[in-house]
Design an enzyme around this catalytic site. Structure first.
Site, mmCIF file in Angstrom:
data_model
loop_
_atom_site.group_PDB
_atom_site.id
_atom_site.type_symbol
_atom_site.label_atom_id
_atom_site.label_comp_id
_atom_site.label_asym_id
_atom_site.label_seq_id
_atom_site.Cartn_x
_atom_site.Cartn_y
_atom_site.Cartn_z
ATOM 1 N N ASP A 100 -23.580 -43.420 -14.014
ATOM 2 C CA ASP A 100 -23.810 -42.034 -14.393
ATOM 3 C C ASP A 100 -22.435 -41.367 -14.490
ATOM 4 O OD1 ASP A 100 -24.983 -39.450 -14.543
ATOM 5 O OD2 ASP A 100 -26.622 -40.110 -13.236
ATOM 6 N N ASP A 202 -24.093 -37.372 -18.238
ATOM 7 C CA ASP A 202 -24.654 -36.144 -17.696
ATOM 8 C C ASP A 202 -24.301 -34.961 -18.605
ATOM 9 O OD1 ASP A 202 -25.817 -35.099 -15.025
ATOM 10 O OD2 ASP A 202 -24.094 -33.786 -15.319
ATOM 11 N N GLU A 261 -27.828 -37.390 -21.592
ATOM 12 C CA GLU A 261 -28.741 -36.344 -21.125
ATOM 13 C C GLU A 261 -28.354 -35.076 -21.868
ATOM 14 O OE1 GLU A 261 -30.006 -33.801 -17.152
ATOM 15 O OE2 GLU A 261 -27.914 -34.188 -17.628
ATOM 16 N N HIS A 321 -34.413 -37.912 -11.187
ATOM 17 C CA HIS A 321 -33.990 -37.255 -9.946
ATOM 18 C C HIS A 321 -34.010 -35.728 -10.038
ATOM 19 C CE1 HIS A 321 -30.640 -37.272 -12.607
ATOM 20 N NE2 HIS A 321 -30.018 -36.394 -11.847
ATOM 21 N N ASP A 322 -34.373 -35.184 -11.188
ATOM 22 C CA ASP A 322 -34.417 -33.725 -11.350
ATOM 23 C C ASP A 322 -35.842 -33.180 -11.491
ATOM 24 O OD1 ASP A 322 -31.594 -33.465 -11.378
ATOM 25 O OD2 ASP A 322 -31.508 -33.851 -13.537
HETATM 26 C C1 GLC Z 1 -27.677 -33.065 -14.694
HETATM 27 C C2 GLC Z 1 -28.112 -33.883 -13.516
HETATM 28 C C3 GLC Z 1 -28.423 -32.969 -12.376
HETATM 29 C C4 GLC Z 1 -27.191 -32.173 -12.036
HETATM 30 C C5 GLC Z 1 -26.629 -31.459 -13.269
HETATM 31 C C6 GLC Z 1 -25.239 -30.972 -13.016
HETATM 32 O O1 GLC Z 1 -28.687 -32.282 -15.184
HETATM 33 O O2 GLC Z 1 -29.190 -34.706 -13.867
HETATM 34 O O3 GLC Z 1 -28.900 -33.661 -11.258
HETATM 35 O O4 GLC Z 1 -27.494 -31.226 -11.057
HETATM 36 O O5 GLC Z 1 -26.547 -32.314 -14.374
HETATM 37 O O6 GLC Z 1 -24.345 -32.054 -12.960
#
Ligand code: GLC
Ligand code: CA
Length: 525
Positions: A100, A202, A261, A321-322
Site C-alpha cells: 500500500d 492510496d 484508490e 479497512h475503511d
Molecule cells: C485512504 C485509506 C484510509 C486512509 C486515507 C488517508 O482512503 O484507505 O484508510 O485513512 O486514505 O490516507
C-alpha cells in the site's frame, strides 16, 4: 498452474490489515512474522496475492496511513529481514505481494516535513504545500479536510499555512516539485527491488491540486466537506502523465501491477485512470456500496465494465479497512447465507476478486458502543454520527482459544464475541461453513479459466430475486445462478444441456429450481 495465468487478472487478491491478522510476539498487535506463519493457510485458501495495508514506520495517527519513512518497516511489525522472509516464503507458495503506497501525504513526523517547517529557505520547505494567509489572516482558500475542519493548518513560527486533505498530522506533499516526484518514483523502484510485484495507491488522484489554489465552488451538503464541489483539490489533469511514468517503471518488472484508490470520483472518472500507460485497475466503490439487491450489483458491474477501456481489467470488492464489512451489512445476525452469495458473486463475476481478511469466515464488525473506546481518529471527530472504522479492523478469528488465537496478549482492538463459534478451526471442520464454501468455489475458479477471464453476459436483465450470468471462454460456457432471496425461485436456463458443477448434482435443461440463497454453477455439455 496454466502458463498464461496472470496473477492480478486471473488470481484472487487478499487484503491483510497487518495489525489484526496474527501476532507472533504477543504484544497485542499483528506483525509480519505472524503473516509469514499463516502463509500455508493462505496458500490452502487458494489466494494468489496479498495486499498489505501500510507496514512502514508510522506514528499511527491514521494507523499506518501517515508514513514517516517510505522504505522502512515499523518495528511493531518487525524488521526488514522479516519482510524479506515474508516475500521469500510467499514466492515459494506462488503468492505475490502488493504494498500500500500512501504518497499523497506523509506523517508530520516524516523527516521531510520536520525539515520543511524549519525555515522558508530549507531545501525541504517546498516539498509540502505552504502558503501565506490572506491579508485578513484567513487561510489561503476555502478548501476543507475530509477528516474535519479547514484543510489549512497555521504554523505561527513560519507565518504560513500548510495543506492537509486528511488529518493535520498528514501534510500533503507538493507533487509539482520534481524532487518530490523523483523521490516517490524511487519508492516504487525500491520495493520492486525487494521482490514486491504490485502496489495499491492510496488516494492517488489527490496528488495534484489546482496550481493556483482556487476556491472550490459551493454546493449543498450536510458536512462542511460536502458543501463544496471538489474540483480544485482532487482529480487534476497532471495525474495522467504521472501514471504513465509509474506504469513505465512497473512495466520493467514482469507482472508489475498497480491498483488505485480513487478519491471522490464516480465510476466513469475512476475508469478513466485505468488502461494503457495508466493503472492496471482501480476500485469500483459504487459496486461495494450497493444494498442487497441483485439488480443493483448487476447494474454497477455492467456500468463499470462499460466504462473501462480495453486493456484495463475490472476488479470487484465488497469490504476493506475503511468500510463496514459486507457480512455485517448484508447478513441477519449470525446467519451466513447472504455472505456465501456475496462471496460467490465476487468469485464469479468478471473482474479480479479482492477479499478482505476474515471475509472467508464471514467475520463481522465488532460493535463500537462508547466514544471512549474509539481508536480511529475519524470516529472520535464525528461521534456519534460516524463511529469510525475500528469495527472492520478487529482481530482475525483463528481458533476458539484465548483471544481467538490471534495473540496471547490483550489485542489492540477487541475480538468479536462470536469467535468461540466463528473461527477458522471450527469452519474448517464443517462442510457447510462459509470457509469450506469459499474454498470449494476458489478451487472451481482455478480449474475453469472462463470464471477467471471469460466474457460476461447477463441472463437476467432486470433481476429481482436471483442473478444469472454467463461466463464464456473459447468453447467453454458456464452459467452462474445466485439466489439473493430467501424464497425458492425457478431460474430459466439458456438453450442447451447443462451439467451442474457447483452447488448441485445432475444435468439440467430449460430451468432449475434454486433453494433460498442457493448458488449453482453449470457448464454446457
Ligand atoms: C485512504 C485509506 C484510509 C486512509 C486515507 C488517508 O482512503 O484507505 O484508510 O485513512 O486514505 O490516507
Ligand atoms: Ca506483535
Amino acid at each position: 498452474m496454466k502458463k498464461d495465468f496472470l496473477w492480478w487478472r486471473d488470481g484472487i487478491i487478499y487484503q491483510i490489515y497487518p495489525r489484526s491478522f496474527a501476532d507472533s510476539n504477543n504484544d497485542g498487535i499483528g506483525d509480519l512474522p505472524g503473516i509469514t506463519n499463516k502463509l500455508d493457510y493462505l496458500q490452502d485458501l487458494g489466494i494468489d496475492a496479498i495486499w498489505l495495508s501500510p507496514i512502514y514506520p508510522s506514528p499511527d495517527v491514521d494507523f499506518g496511513y501517515d508514513v514517516a519513512d517510505y522504505t522502512g518497516i515499523d518495528p511493531k511489525f518487525g524488521t526488514m529481514a522479516d519482510f524479506e522472509t515474508l516475500v521469500k516464503e510467499a514466492k515459494k507458495r506462488d503468492i505475490h505481494i502488493v504494498l500500500d503506497l500512501v504518497l499523497n501525504h506523509t506523517s508530520d513526523q516524516h523527516p521531510w516535513f520536520i525539515e520543511s517547517k524549519k525555515t522558508e529557505d530549507n531545501p525541504y520547505h517546498n516539498w509540502y504545500l505552504w502558503l501565506y494567509p490572506k491579508s485578513d489572516g484567513e487561510p489561503p482558500n476555502n478548501w476543507t479536510a475530509i477528516f474535519g475542519g479547514s484543510a489549512w493548518e497555521f504554523d505561527p513560527k513560519l507565518g504560513q499555512y500548510y495543506y492537509h486533505m486528511f488529518y493535520k498530522e498528514q501534510p500533503d506533499l507538493n507533487w509539482r516539485n520534481s524532487d518530490v516526484r523523483q523521490a516517490m518514483l524511487d519508492v516504487f523502484r525500491f520495493w520492486l527491488g525487494k521482490g514486491v510485484d504490485g502496489f495499491r495507491l492510496d488516494v492517488f488522484n489527490a496528488y495534484f491540486k489546482d496550481a493556483a489554489f482556487r476556491d472550490n465552488p459551493p454546493k449543498w451538503g450536510i458536512r462542511a466537506f460536502d458543501r463544496q464541489e471538489h474540483i480544485h483539490d482532487v482529480s487534476q489533469p497532471e495525474m495522467i502523465p504521472l501514471l504513465g511514468e509509474i506504469r513505465a517503471i512497473l512495466d520493467e518488472h514482469p507482472g508489475g501491477y498497480a491498483v488505485g484508490e480513487t478519491f471522490l470520483a464516480n465510476p466513469s472518472q475512476t475508469a478513466a485512470y485505468c488502461g494503457e500507460n495508466k493503472l492496471h485497475a482501480a476500485f469500483n466503490f459504487d459496486f461495494a456500496e450497493n444494498r442487497w439487491h441483485p439488480k443493483r450489483f448487476l447494474d454497477s458491474a455492467e456500468k463499470w465494465y462499460g466504462a473501462l477501456e480495453p486493456g484495463a481489467w475490472p476488479n470487484n470488492f465488497l469490504s476493506n479497512h475503511d468500510k463496514v464489512r459486507a457480512a455485517s451489512r448484508y447478513c441477519f445476525g449470525e446467519d451466513d447465507r447472504r455472505a456465501k452469495v456475496a462471496l460467490a458473486m465476487l468469485l464469479t463475476l468478471k473482474g479480479t476478486p479482492f477479499i478482505y481478511y476474515g471475509e472467508e469466515i464471514a467475520l463481522r464488525d465488532i460493535p463500537i458502543r462508547k466514544k471512549s473506546e474509539v481508536l480511529d481518529p475519524i470516529g472520535k471527530t464525528f461521534w456519534p454520527f460516524f463511529k469510525g472504522r475500528d469495527g472492520c479492523r478487529a482481530p482475525m478469528q483463528w481458533t476458539s482459544g484465548r483471544n481467538a488465537g490471534f495473540s496471547d496478549a490483550k489485542p489492540w482492538l477487541p475480538v468479536h464475541k462470536d469467535y468461540v463459534e466463528r473461527n477458522v478451526v471450527n469452519q474448517a471442520a464443517q462442510a457447510d461453513s462459509v470457509l469450506m464454501f469459499f474454498k470449494r468455489l476458489v478451487a472451481l475458479r482455478k480449474s475453469e479459466p472462463a470464471l477467471q477471464r471469460g466474457d460476461f453476459k447477463a441472463l437476467t436483465p432486470d433481476p429481482h430475486t436471483y442473478l444469472a450470468f454467463e461466463r464464456s471462454l473459447a468453447a467453454d460456457r458456464l452459467v452462474v445462478l445466485l439466489n439473493f432471496s430467501s424464497r425458492e425461485v425457478q431460474a430459466a436456463l439458456p438453450e442447451g444441456k447443462w451439467q451442474a458443477i457447483f452447488g448441485r448434482d445432475g444435468e439440467f435443461e430449460n430451468s432449475l429450481d434454486l433453494a433460498p440463497y442457493q448458488v449453482v454453477i453449470l457448464k454446457q455439455k
